[in-house]
Design a protein around this motif. Structure first.
Motif, PDB file in Angstrom:
ATOM      1  N   TRP A  26     -98.960  -4.606  -9.869  1.00 33.64           N
ATOM      2  CA  TRP A  26     -98.828  -5.014 -11.034  1.00 33.64           C
ATOM      3  C   TRP A  26    -100.015  -6.093 -11.496  1.00 33.64           C
ATOM      4  CZ3 TRP A  26     -98.060  -3.807 -15.653  1.00 33.64           C
ATOM      5  CH2 TRP A  26     -97.922  -4.832 -16.708  1.00 33.64           C
ATOM      6  N   ASN A  27    -100.236  -6.960 -10.662  1.00 35.87           N
ATOM      7  CA  ASN A  27    -101.155  -8.049 -10.714  1.00 35.87           C
ATOM      8  C   ASN A  27    -102.820  -7.292 -10.796  1.00 35.87           C
ATOM      9  OD1 ASN A  27     -99.580 -10.214 -10.770  1.00 35.87           O
ATOM     10  ND2 ASN A  27     -99.715 -10.432  -8.606  1.00 35.87           N
ATOM     11  N   GLY A  28    -102.871  -6.172 -10.024  1.00 38.45           N
ATOM     12  CA  GLY A  28    -104.041  -5.416  -9.905  1.00 38.45           C
ATOM     13  C   GLY A  28    -104.515  -4.927 -11.393  1.00 38.45           C
ATOM     14  N   LEU A  29    -103.394  -4.333 -11.994  1.00 41.51           N
ATOM     15  CA  LEU A  29    -103.418  -3.605 -13.082  1.00 41.51           C
ATOM     16  C   LEU A  29    -103.589  -4.374 -14.264  1.00 41.51           C
ATOM     17  CD1 LEU A  29    -100.422  -1.087 -12.736  1.00 41.51           C
ATOM     18  CD2 LEU A  29    -102.749  -0.500 -12.428  1.00 41.51           C
ATOM     19  N   LEU A  94    -104.282   6.474 -21.944  1.00 42.93           N
ATOM     20  CA  LEU A  94    -104.044   6.576 -20.264  1.00 42.93           C
ATOM     21  C   LEU A  94    -103.010   5.519 -20.169  1.00 42.93           C
ATOM     22  CD1 LEU A  94    -104.807   6.864 -17.429  1.00 42.93           C
ATOM     23  CD2 LEU A  94    -106.692   5.214 -17.601  1.00 42.93           C
ATOM     24  N   THR A  95    -101.996   6.085 -19.386  1.00 44.14           N
ATOM     25  CA  THR A  95    -100.814   5.369 -18.976  1.00 44.14           C
ATOM     26  C   THR A  95    -100.818   5.278 -17.529  1.00 44.14           C
ATOM     27  OG1 THR A  95     -99.695   5.870 -21.025  1.00 44.14           O
ATOM     28  CG2 THR A  95     -98.464   5.019 -19.267  1.00 44.14           C
ATOM     29  N   MET A  96    -100.898   4.075 -16.949  1.00 44.91           N
ATOM     30  CA  MET A  96    -100.764   3.876 -15.751  1.00 44.91           C
ATOM     31  C   MET A  96     -99.508   3.340 -15.245  1.00 44.91           C
ATOM     32  SD  MET A  96    -104.172   1.807 -14.586  1.00 44.91           S
ATOM     33  CE  MET A  96    -105.660   2.474 -15.285  1.00 44.91           C
ATOM     34  N   SER A  97     -98.489   4.087 -14.410  1.00 44.65           N
ATOM     35  CA  SER A  97     -97.074   3.823 -14.273  1.00 44.65           C
ATOM     36  C   SER A  97     -96.804   3.395 -12.773  1.00 44.65           C
ATOM     37  CB  SER A  97     -96.220   4.757 -15.019  1.00 44.65           C
ATOM     38  OG  SER A  97     -96.434   5.104 -16.168  1.00 44.65           O
ATOM     39  N   ILE A  98     -96.002   2.494 -12.416  1.00 43.38           N
ATOM     40  CA  ILE A  98     -95.823   2.314 -10.855  1.00 43.38           C
ATOM     41  C   ILE A  98     -94.615   2.912 -10.830  1.00 43.38           C
ATOM     42  CG2 ILE A  98     -94.800   0.550  -9.570  1.00 43.38           C
ATOM     43  CD1 ILE A  98     -96.587  -1.497 -11.153  1.00 43.38           C
TER      44      ILE A  98
END
Length: 160
Positions: A26-29, A94-98
């Motif tokens: 998350w911190n990287g995102l 663009l969605t980046m989901s964990i």
């Protein structure tokens, strides 16, 4: 054109890959949203125009071209980038989901939605496949850089 794929961040079967926590990912995102020039090839600078608890309005400078976007942060879940279409640039998101199916596994899903029309002929399909491949390579690089920042404790080997 719509496209999505999944990148495995933690692989419990590969002892050579350092494990990242969900919080580190998350911190990287968040770092990618706040300092995209560290992740995006060809991006000269980023100006944050406004910020709330869950959104960042940005202006991205690529040489003489400027793109505006809005980043929506869902803490520890996802980051969504919405780019407005202009005469010179394709709009989309663009969605980046964990995704974390269990304590050992960690994935990052990338979902692209663009205003590019669906491919109807062979040339268009070939172009679409080239674009998808470029997205995949960029996303693999994003995960690599996040890993370097979050686990390496400093600058990545190759800052774009």
């Amino acid at each position: 054109m719509n496209f999505e794929h999944l990148i495995q961040v933690n692989d419990p079967l590969n002892p050579f890959v350092d494990t990242m926590t969900r919080e580190q990912l998350w911190n990287g995102l968040v770092l990618r949203a706040e300092q995209p020039q560290l992740f995006v090839l060809g991006l000269d600078s980023c100006t944050i125009l406004s910020r709330t608890e869950s959104t960042i309005e940005r202006e991205l400078h690529y040489g003489h071209a400027t793109v505006r976007d809005r980043v929506t942060l869902m803490p520890n879940e996802s980051v969504r980038y919405d780019i407005l279409a202009t005469e010179a640039h394709v709009g989309g998101s663009l969605t980046m989901s964990i995704e974390q199916p269990d304590e050992l596994q960690l994935f990052l899903r990338f979902e692209y939605r663009t205003t590019l029309p669906a491919a109807l002929d062979a040339d268009s399909r070939q172009t679409e496949e080239i674009v998808k491949s470029a997205y995949r390579e960029s996303d693999i690089d994003t995960v690599r850089l996040i890993r370097q920042y979050m686990l390496g404790g400093g600058e990545p080997d190759s800052v774009h």
